[in-house]
Write a protein that holds these residues in place. Structure first.
Motif, short mmCIF file in Angstrom:
data_model
loop_
_atom_site.label_atom_id
_atom_site.label_comp_id
_atom_site.label_asym_id
_atom_site.label_seq_id
_atom_site.Cartn_x
_atom_site.Cartn_y
_atom_site.Cartn_z
N TRP A 97 30.39 -4.60 72.97
CA TRP A 97 31.78 -4.46 72.68
C TRP A 97 32.50 -5.82 72.88
O TRP A 97 32.45 -6.28 74.16
N GLY A 98 33.05 -6.21 71.88
CA GLY A 98 33.75 -7.57 72.31
C GLY A 98 33.45 -8.58 70.98
O GLY A 98 32.18 -8.58 70.75
N LYS A 99 34.28 -9.58 70.49
CA LYS A 99 33.90 -10.30 69.61
C LYS A 99 34.10 -11.92 69.79
O LYS A 99 33.92 -12.75 69.19
N GLU A 100 34.47 -12.15 70.89
CA GLU A 100 34.67 -13.38 71.62
C GLU A 100 33.61 -13.78 72.83
O GLU A 100 33.96 -13.50 73.62
N ARG A 113 34.83 -14.91 76.23
CA ARG A 113 35.34 -14.24 77.11
C ARG A 113 34.48 -13.86 78.06
O ARG A 113 33.28 -13.67 78.23
N PRO A 114 34.95 -13.64 79.43
CA PRO A 114 34.23 -13.06 80.63
C PRO A 114 33.25 -11.83 80.14
O PRO A 114 34.06 -10.97 79.58
N THR A 115 32.13 -11.71 80.41
CA THR A 115 31.14 -10.58 79.99
C THR A 115 30.35 -10.17 81.17
O THR A 115 30.04 -10.66 81.88
N PHE A 122 39.86 -2.64 77.60
CA PHE A 122 38.96 -3.85 77.81
C PHE A 122 39.01 -4.89 76.92
O PHE A 122 38.07 -5.45 76.06
N ASN A 123 40.34 -5.22 76.72
CA ASN A 123 40.58 -6.15 75.53
C ASN A 123 40.35 -7.62 75.91
O ASN A 123 40.46 -8.50 75.26
N SER A 136 36.85 -5.83 84.50
CA SER A 136 37.93 -6.19 83.69
C SER A 136 39.31 -6.72 84.35
O SER A 136 39.71 -7.52 83.56
N THR A 137 39.67 -6.44 85.41
CA THR A 137 40.71 -6.70 86.02
C THR A 137 40.25 -7.93 87.26
O THR A 137 41.15 -8.26 88.22
#
Length: 364
Positions: A53-56, A59-61, A101-102, A359-360
């Motif tokens: 889930w996520g396209k970049e 980003r932190p994963t 979770f954006n 996520s935060t």
């Protein structure tokens, strides 16, 4: 609402041993399609599945790994439960994605071939994980003997390093009536067994524990006119840190080489099923401790069994922890063991809680 207990029972009735997890693979893919991840990679390292889930990728994963294979005696380790926990987690992620979770990527790794210690490296070799900015990768395992749903933590090593080692001692056959004309490895085998007993340490401290277990001896053959000329002797070596494991293997090799030299024997060594120690990132263990509201227990002594999740820890920050599957549950690999369906949702909730707080708190 999805009936995850039925899914787990379906997997239980269709066990796939390491390298033959096709039923689990296809079931996982079908269930994931309803959860709408941004990417699903199939047949990863054989029958593995990776959902993202996520396209970049920058980003932190956060990644979570669950194993999917069975033993030759069936699902007597709970990997059917681990698979189902990740599937329920996938549904929970889908319900909150992308709104909650954006700013992160989430990866779920359904890994084959854990029981043989080869699956994690096959997932790694596929190169998918390395494309993402993985800040944390978590592994988990159900633990009989602990209250249901209890999170079991160790700030250092969670599970031991181990390797099987086979030493082949080659001498020379001769007629049984003239053994002095040959090189029989029997006495050398006896000396090696006694010497390996001295490798064992009663100190369970993480840095000092060492264990040698005799597994098998093959000496000569059933031919009463022939003095033996070859022997295979097999041990499992175990330690709680990777450095201690290297030292233990070196000590074992020295014993065998020196003994063989005294008896004028040739030596060949083969390693089988090598596992690294799962040496946890203490910051990520503390993160679980701080953000799990369920019952927790810290263990100071690592578990003596091994886990190939350790291979991920060579590349990414990560930690493995346990989740209690019941104080009266038979031990892992016991013929009477059966994963408790009552653990599926609590375990998925624990993992979801970790992801939500990540996520935060992406700068761990």
């Amino acid at each position: 609402m999805t009936d995850f207990a039925s899914i787990r029972q379906d997997l239980h009735c269709h066990p796939g041993i390491s390298g033959d997890e096709h039923y689990a693979h296809d079931l996982i893919v079908r269930q994931l399609n309803a959860c709408h991840p941004d990417a699903v990679f199939t047949h990863v390292g054989g029958f593995g599945v990776v959902a993202i889930w996520g396209k970049e990728p920058s980003r932190p994963t956060i990644a979570v790994r669950g194993d999917i294979d069975a033993l030759p005696i069936g699902h007597r380790c709970g990997h059917d439960g681990h698979t189902t926990i990740l599937l329920q987690l996938a549904e929970q992620i889908s319900d909150k994605y992308p709104q909650s979770f954006n700013s992160i990527n989430i990866i779920l790794v359904f890994q084959p071939e854990e029981e043989t210690g080869t699956g994690s490296q096959k997932i790694i070799d596929a190169g998918i994980l390395q494309q993402y900015n993985i800040k944390a990768i978590y592994g988990f395992h159900n633990l009989p003997g602990f209250p249901l749903g209890t999170v079991v933590l160790n700030y250092h090593t969670f599970a031991a390093a181990s390797t099987g080692v086979i030493y082949r001692l080659t001498g020379r056959n001769t007629h049984a009536s003239t053994p002095e004309k040959g090189l029989n490895p029997g006495l050398a085998v006896a000396e090696i067994i006694q010497s390996f007993n001295r490798l064992n340490s009663t100190d369970t401290d993480t840095d000092h524990f060492k264990q040698s277990t005799l597994i098998c001896v093959r000496l000569g053959e059933e031919a009463f006119g022939t003095s033996a000329g070859q022997a295979d002797i097999m041990f499992t070596l175990r330690a709680f840190t990777n450095s201690s494991m290297q030292q233990l293997l070196a000590e074992a090799n020295d014993i065998v080489n020196q003994t063989a030299a005294r008896h004028h024997l040739q030596v060949a060594q083969t390693l089988r099923d090598p596992f690294l120690a799962t040496e946890n990132n203490s910051t990520l263990v503390e993160f679980v401790e701080q953000h799990c509201t369920c019952r927790q227990r810290h263990v100071l002594t690592p578990f003596r069994w091994s886990e190939d999740f350790a291979n991920y820890l060579q590349l990414f920050p990560g930690a493995m922890f346990g989740i209690g599957s019941g104080e009266k549950q038979p031990e892992l690999h016991h013929p009477d063991y059966n994963f408790p369906d009552a653990l599926i949702k609590p375990a998925a909730d624990i993992l979801m809680n970790i992801i939500s707080h990540f996520s935060t708190n992406t700068e761990l």
